[in-house]
Structure formats: structure tokens, C-alpha cells
Design an enzyme around this catalytic site. Sequence first.
Site, PDB file in Angstrom:
ATOM      1  N   GLY A  34      -7.220   9.405  -0.282  1.00 18.30           N
ATOM      2  CA  GLY A  34      -7.591  10.218   0.877  1.00 18.30           C
ATOM      3  C   GLY A  34      -7.634  11.709   0.584  1.00 18.30           C
ATOM      4  O   GLY A  34      -7.719  12.518   1.503  1.00 18.30           O
ATOM      5  N   HIS A  56       0.857  -1.197   0.000  1.00 18.17           N
ATOM      6  CA  HIS A  56       0.000   0.000   0.000  1.00 18.17           C
ATOM      7  C   HIS A  56       0.892   1.246   0.000  1.00 18.17           C
ATOM      8  O   HIS A  56       1.950   1.260   0.623  1.00 18.17           O
ATOM      9  CB  HIS A  56      -0.912  -0.009   1.226  1.00 18.17           C
ATOM     10  CG  HIS A  56      -1.970   1.041   1.161  1.00 18.17           C
ATOM     11  ND1 HIS A  56      -1.720   2.356   1.487  1.00 18.17           N
ATOM     12  CD2 HIS A  56      -3.263   0.988   0.755  1.00 18.17           C
ATOM     13  CE1 HIS A  56      -2.822   3.060   1.309  1.00 18.17           C
ATOM     14  NE2 HIS A  56      -3.775   2.258   0.864  1.00 18.17           N
ATOM     15  N   GLU A  64      -3.603   2.359  -7.468  1.00 20.29           N
ATOM     16  CA  GLU A  64      -4.008   3.473  -6.609  1.00 20.29           C
ATOM     17  C   GLU A  64      -3.076   4.652  -6.845  1.00 20.29           C
ATOM     18  O   GLU A  64      -1.988   4.714  -6.254  1.00 20.29           O
ATOM     19  CB  GLU A  64      -3.916   3.055  -5.142  1.00 20.29           C
ATOM     20  CG  GLU A  64      -4.789   1.870  -4.788  1.00 20.29           C
ATOM     21  CD  GLU A  64      -5.120   1.874  -3.301  1.00 20.29           C
ATOM     22  OE1 GLU A  64      -6.302   2.031  -2.981  1.00 20.29           O
ATOM     23  OE2 GLU A  64      -4.201   1.765  -2.475  1.00 20.29           O
TER      24      GLU A  64
HETATM   25  C1  PEP Z   1      -6.818   3.274   0.283  1.00 20.41           C
HETATM   26  O1  PEP Z   1      -6.621   3.327   1.479  1.00 20.41           O
HETATM   27  O2  PEP Z   1      -6.344   2.334  -0.353  1.00 20.41           O
HETATM   28  C2  PEP Z   1      -7.607   4.338  -0.361  1.00 20.41           C
HETATM   29  C3  PEP Z   1      -7.804   4.272  -1.648  1.00 20.41           C
HETATM   30  O3  PEP Z   1      -8.094   5.350   0.430  1.00 20.41           O
HETATM   31  P1  PEP Z   1      -9.265   6.417   0.065  1.00 20.41           P
HETATM   32  O4  PEP Z   1     -10.406   5.606  -0.512  1.00 20.41           O
HETATM   33  O5  PEP Z   1      -9.621   7.048   1.379  1.00 20.41           O
HETATM   34  O6  PEP Z   1      -8.697   7.361  -0.936  1.00 20.41           O
END
Ligand code: PEP
Length: 251
Positions: free
Chosen positions: A174, A96, A168
Site C-alpha cells: 500500500g 496478512h 509481502e
Molecule cells: C495486500 O493487501 O496484500 C497488498 C499487497 O496490498 P497492495 O497491493 O495495495 O500493496
Amino acid sequence: MNRVSLIAGNWKMYKTVPEAVATAAQLKEAVKDISGREIVIAPPFISLHPVSQVIKGSNINLCSQDVFWEEEGAFTGQISPGMLLSAGCTYTLIGHSERRQYFGETNETVNKKTKKSIDQGLKVIVCIGEALEEREAGKTFSVLEIQISEGLKGLTPVHMDSVVIAYEPVWAIGTGKTATAAQAEQAHQFIRGKLKEQFDTGVAEKIRILYGGSVKPDNIDQLMAEKNIDGVLVGGASLKVDSFSRIVKFT
Ligand code: PEP
């Protein structure tokens, strides 16, 4: 290729044990009639086992937020794949962006964790994604390419049956800034293409690629309409049962 959609909630460092247990119980009730899609939650380590007791026999799968690459030993503070399995997990997150940013995770440690976890019987959700400066410098695809080639180095097509990729973009996590469905689809197509080169067409077609970054009830349907988006990894909006269950029930 028909890929089963996967909706995963990353609870990050939120919720005490009683709060996690209560949330899991409410979620179980809220999604009990959902079938044909996979639901995964990743509570903090300390809540994994109690939550596993709550969701036993339900359609919710348990995931850890990290894992270590040794089976046991003098590694204070670490948790092994076997321990996670014994606590009721079937999945672990690996790599992550918050682990990469704050805890020294590298593509090399992602690779070690991925191999060991799969060999021990866990499924893995390997997270990749570019930072804002990298996107602005036109380096998105080269960053993704390195994260894929190094993070998945030495894996076989059989290993890859246990891998899910989460794309991501770090600038969307976030922050409330979501990649547009078109931006996400473009990155997913690129990732699938790289997996075809590194492995084969079968692996590339079978693998599920999730999008993560400010996924909310009001953007989920648009994201899931894209051909190469096979699910989502949700942070903030997974903490509340009403928003996460709406995401699970995307149309
Ligand atoms: C995550 O923690 O992998 C994430 C995508 O967070 P958020 O949805 O809050 O952006």
C-alpha cells in the site's frame, strides 16, 4: 516444475455488499476467456456468499481474508473454516501483515489457523514478509526463516499441497514502493530453499510463492518474468476491474 500461476486480489475492508457483487460480476465478464492460470478474489466476509453466487461456474475462486482455528463454539465474531466452505470459499488468506500489525496475529496463530483450515478442506495463502526496519537491519532472511518454521510447524508434505506462500515485504504494501523484481526473486529463492530444508525437494518445487506489495499493471509483467515468482497477491489494484484484469492477463 510447471506451477500454475495464481493471481489473487485482496479487497481488504473495501466495498459494500452491492458494490462487491457488482465488481465480481464485471470481473467475471472481463476475465471469462482466461485459462491456464488461477484467479482468486478475497472480498470482506459479509460479501463472500453473495459473491459466490455471482461467480459460480466461472474461472474465479473465492477466498476469505482470515479464518479462526476452531470449528464452532462461543467465539464471538469469529468464522470457522467449515463456515467459509459453506459460503463458497476454496481459499483463505492467513497471516496478512495487517492482521499481524493491528490484530495480534502471531506465527503461532498462523500455524493453528493453517492446520485447521487444511484439515477442514480449505486451501491457504500464508503471508510472510519483513518490515522496513528489519530489512534495513539486515534481518530479512532471519525474519522469513522464523515465519516459515513457526507458521508451518508440524505440517506434512500432504498438508503442503494445500499451501500457497505470499511473500509481502511490509514496506511495499500500500506504499507504492514495489520490491524490484530482482529483490523479490531473491526472497522467493530463499523461501523455496527453506521449504526444501523443512520439508523436501518435492514440496519446495511444487509450492507456489506469490509476491505482494504495490503490484500494478505497469510492473506485473516484469515480476512474472522471474523464475520463482508464481503469481501475485494484489491489494489496491485489485479493487478496480480494469487494473486487476490487466494484472490477470500478464504476459
Ligand atoms: C495486500 O493487501 O496484500 C497488498 C499487497 O496490498 P497492495 O497491493 O495495495 O500493496
